[in-house]
Design an enzyme around this catalytic site. Structure first.
Site, PDB file in Angstrom:
ATOM      1  N   LYS A  35      39.397  44.423  36.528  1.00 54.01           N
ATOM      2  CA  LYS A  35      37.989  44.646  36.863  1.00 54.01           C
ATOM      3  C   LYS A  35      37.748  45.996  37.525  1.00 54.01           C
ATOM      4  CE  LYS A  35      37.549  42.499  41.081  1.00 54.01           C
ATOM      5  NZ  LYS A  35      36.945  43.215  42.185  1.00 54.01           N
ATOM      6  N   THR A  36      38.592  46.343  38.477  1.00 57.41           N
ATOM      7  CA  THR A  36      38.398  47.628  39.142  1.00 57.41           C
ATOM      8  C   THR A  36      38.618  48.771  38.153  1.00 57.41           C
ATOM      9  OG1 THR A  36      39.271  46.598  41.133  1.00 57.41           O
ATOM     10  CG2 THR A  36      39.005  48.973  41.179  1.00 57.41           C
ATOM     11  N   ASP A 220      30.500  46.117  42.650  1.00 56.25           N
ATOM     12  CA  ASP A 220      31.748  45.367  42.592  1.00 56.25           C
ATOM     13  C   ASP A 220      31.523  43.992  43.228  1.00 56.25           C
ATOM     14  OD1 ASP A 220      34.420  44.878  42.215  1.00 56.25           O
ATOM     15  OD2 ASP A 220      35.069  45.935  44.020  1.00 56.25           O
ATOM     16  N   GLU A 221      32.301  42.990  42.840  1.00 54.88           N
ATOM     17  CA  GLU A 221      32.221  41.654  43.441  1.00 54.88           C
ATOM     18  C   GLU A 221      30.777  41.137  43.498  1.00 54.88           C
ATOM     19  OE1 GLU A 221      34.914  40.122  44.026  1.00 54.88           O
ATOM     20  OE2 GLU A 221      36.425  41.401  44.997  1.00 54.88           O
ATOM     21  N   GLN A 251      35.321  33.002  41.370  1.00 55.51           N
ATOM     22  CA  GLN A 251      35.954  33.441  42.602  1.00 55.51           C
ATOM     23  C   GLN A 251      34.927  33.618  43.721  1.00 55.51           C
ATOM     24  OE1 GLN A 251      39.463  36.158  42.431  1.00 55.51           O
ATOM     25  NE2 GLN A 251      38.751  36.517  40.350  1.00 55.51           N
ATOM     26  N   ARG A 606      46.642  34.260  42.375  1.00 55.13           N
ATOM     27  CA  ARG A 606      47.300  35.369  43.092  1.00 55.13           C
ATOM     28  C   ARG A 606      48.735  35.536  42.627  1.00 55.13           C
ATOM     29  NH1 ARG A 606      43.544  37.876  43.398  1.00 55.13           N
ATOM     30  NH2 ARG A 606      42.666  36.163  42.231  1.00 55.13           N
TER      31      ARG A 606
END
Length: 721
Positions: A35-36, A220-221, A251, A606
């Site tokens: 994503k980043t 972002d997010e 998330q 994770r």
DNA sequence: TATCCGACCTTTTTT
DNA sequence: AGGTCGGATA
């Protein structure tokens, strides 16, 4: 210009997202899907392929850490600094706007930022001054109320109390609190966002400037945005701009602090012509881990929908260990880590994740005993520490005598004989004459209107501050900080504090001097003239998490919340128990339960190569005994990926897989979190269920008598409607 | 005014 | 169990 490099190394979907024509785009980016990467490449695409000036780009994140990462990755990709572009946190950008447009925002030029702790202190003071003893709200609850109202964009006058006296009380405190802040030029964290929103909403000219400038907005997010942040973005984007939002509804774990994952759905409705792109290929975990994550999250009802897949191998199964108690659990995990270390996988590839911070203690004790280096993340941040705030308050007061918050904080720290009586006197006078506490103190000294003893103490305090102010007037920031700390007497004060604690406080004060000398006030987002003011903003807005990065090899311990965005080869999910995870307080509410499940999803995803889940049959917590059931989330994982680990040394013949079976078919119609009535003990809530049939027992927390274990067959519990 | 003791509560955290 | 807070006491 050669644009191919911007698209190099991206998969088809990532490429589609990066190279989409300018417009409103929502990228639904699964865990570990890059994503980043996509966000950063999109920026590079704008600049290199679409000839967009960096000046027209705004990139917003939630944390300073994410901001730093984005900035550095952009610079690497572009091979130069991202000059003119705005990259920042919501709060940082709001602050920057308010500094530039303080007049339009109705703020004094030198407004100060209040952190959570400062805010609470002020609320307490306001609350007490109002002498509203009947209220059954704690200052903390009032703080929560005020912040949630602000997050909804509501000022006191907008709130409809429906004539409810409790509500009216809350609104009244909110109002008084806000009046005090306005009078003293204080802005709390949520107020930064609220003012920034009002600025855009009410000042067409200002909004026009930024709409004109920021035609390309990246977020972002996005699932973590609250109502205010969403509305602010909506205003800024208008019809002329384009927003590129990246997020993952699965998330979303911060609804309890105002995040609205529905904003993901609203995006498609509110931003015209928007398109949705799904990033589902995962580059992090094995197929087994993804299988577990997908199966678990499929139990949630409110999703945009998405399934992670990978080219990677099936990988190892997910280990499940039913520990005897929390010590056994800690021992199991620490033994595993030790074994892996011998096999060559360093400590830093291991993370132990848990639901609540209190779980770390037992784990730490075991790791320490086994000689395994570890680091606990989270907890108190550098600039939030009492000693740091004390020192900064001395600094602030030495420069701005009229700063009441700082005055109150340090007037008697270290204790110098200025007690409640005297301070009350100062507050009264300050209020009556509408002056600062400092001025009130000066007045009282002139009038000699207190006991000689108190006057002396006060006199000495004022002199201390004035002398400090004089001493540092010509010094650089670091030197000034050093002098302030020396003058304050804080070091001697903390030296007296017994044990390790005082020592670390003194070290922190030394660290503060270093931080001050290394601080660079010339960064462009600090538009203050005085370096000191810039440093104080830095202290308020940056919690100081990224200090002292040691390069040693250690195991990471953190809550599941803190783990979002990170990845480790080996992940241990400890305390997979009903009542702990999902947490007791979320168990009886479907919406909250789904958030717990998302948290579990975050935890599972994770892990890169190996996931290990543990739970205990017996746990001591808050001084009481618990006999928890294994978490329902374990039961929701596909059986074929689970591998139960049973050790010879574990005398119990408890089988985790059997326990999972049993937990899912609890008879008797009783559920965790259910309210029940007992003929003798009265009303209570079910904390634990155990056993089946005639052996079935429940633990009930009775309002009158506290926790009790009851055998269902005899207890004759009634389910409360 | 300072300190000590007991009552109380206890999810998650960024800015 | 462990930390915080407020009231009672020296």
């Amino acid at each position: 210009m050669d644009v191919s490099s911007v698209l190099d190394g991206l998969n088809d979907v990532q490429r589609e997202a990066v190279a989409s024509p300018t417009g409103n785009i929502l990228v639904l980016a699964g865990a570990g899907s890059g994503k980043t990467r996509v966000l950063v490449h999109r920026i590079a695409w704008y600049i290199q392929a679409s000839q967009v000036s960096p000046y027209g780009i705004l990139a917003v994140t939630f944390t300073n850490k994410a901001e730093a990462e984005m900035r550095s990755r952009i610079e690497v990709l572009l091979n130069r600094p991202a000059g003119g572009m705005w990259v920042g946190t919501f709060h940082g950008i709001a602050h920057r706007l308010l500094r530039s447009h303080w007049q339009e925002a109705g703020l004094p030029e030198n407004f100060q930022i209040l952190d959570t702790d400062d805010q609470l202190r002020i609320i307490k003071r306001v609350f007490r001054a109002m002498e509203l003893n009947e209220g059954q709200y704690s200052p903390r609850e009032i703080q929560w109320f005020i912040n949630s109202q602000k997050e909804e964009g509501l000022r006191p006058q907008h709130i409809d109390t429906h004539g409810d006296p409790e509500q009216q009380l809350l609104v009244k405190v909110y109002q008084s609190y806000q009046e005090l802040c306005d009078r003293q030029g204080l802005v709390d964290f949520t107020e930064l966002l609220l003012r920034a929103h009002e600025l855009f909403r009410d000042q067409d000219k200002v909004l026009g400037i930024y709409r004109q400038r920021f035609r390309h907005i990246l977020v972002d997010e996005f699932q973590d945005t609250n109502a205010l942040q969403y509305a602010w973005l909506r205003l800024l984007t208008g019809d002329s701009g384009a927003i590129f939002a990246v997020g993952d509804d699965d998330q979303s774990i911060y609804s309890w602090r105002g995040a609205q994952m529905e904003n993901m759905q609203h995006f498609q409705r509110d931003f015209s012509g928007s398109s949705l792109i799904r990033l589902e290929q995962n580059y992090r975990s094995t197929a087994n881990i993804l299988n577990a994550a997908n199966t678990l999250i499929a139990n949630n009802s409110t999703r945009l929908g998405k399934e992670l897949w990978t080219d990677d191998d099936t990988g190892e199964q997910i280990d499940l260990y039913a520990a005897f108690n929390e010590h056994d659990e800690a021992r199991f995990i620490s033994d595993r880590i030790a074994t892996e270390k011998i096999r060559g996988d360093n400590y830093c590839h291991h993370a132990i994740l848990y639901r609540v911070g209190a779980q770390s203690r037992v784990l730490e004790e075991q790791l320490m005993q086994s000689g395994i280096p570890y680091r606990v993340f989270g907890g108190m941040r550098f600039y939030e520490r009492a000693e740091i705030k004390d020192a900064l308050a001395y600094m602030r007061l030495a420069v701005f005598y009229d700063d009441d918050a700082s005055f109150e904080r340090i007037v008697n720290t270290p204790t110098r004989g200025i007690g409640q009586r005297t301070i009350e006197e100062l507050r009264l006078r300050a209020k009556q004459e509408n002056i600062s506490l400092w001025q009130a103190a000066v007045g009282i000294l002139n009038d000699r209107s207190l006991s000689e003893r108190a006057l002396n103490a006060l006199q000495r305090f004022l002199e201390l501050i004035m002398n400090t102010g004089r001493d540092i007037s010509a010094l650089e920031l670091g030197e000034a900080m050093d002098v302030v700390i020396k003058n304050s007497g804080l070091v001697e004060h903390y030296r007296k504090e017994k044990g390790e604690k005082g020592l670390s406080r003194i070290e922190n004060l030394e660290e503060l001097v270093t931080a001050a000398s290394e601080f660079d006030p010339d960064k462009e987002e600090y538009q203050e003239v005085v370096p000191l003011a810039a440093f104080l903003v830095h202290a308020a807005l940056e919690s100081g998490e990224n200090q002292a990065e040691t390069f040693s090899d250690y195991v990471s311990l953190m809550t599941l919340h803190a783990a979002k965005g990170l990845e480790f080869n080996h992940v241990y999910l400890a305390g997979m128990e009903e009542g702990l995870f999902p947490h007791q307080r979320s168990i009886s509410d479907v919406v909250q339960l789904e958030e717990e499940r998302r948290l579990c999803y975050v935890g599972i995803t994770r892990a890169r190569v190996k996931l290990t889940c543990t739970y205990t049959q017996h746990r001591r917590m808050h001084g009481t005994e618990y006999y928890p059931q294994p978490s329902r989330f374990l039961g929701e994982l596909p059986k074929e990926v689970l591998n139960e680990v049973r050790l010879g040394s574990n005398i119990s013949n408890h089988s985790a897989l059997e326990a999972l079976e049993n937990a899912t078919n609890n008879d008797g119609g009783f559920n965790l979190g259910q309210r029940v009535i007992h003929s003798k003990f009265g009303e209570g809530v079910i904390l634990n269920l155990e056993g089946k049939g005639s052996n079935a027992r429940v633990q009930v927390n009775f309002e009158e008598t506290g926790n009790k274990w009851l055998v269902l067959a005899y207890a004759n519990l009634q389910i409360q409607a």
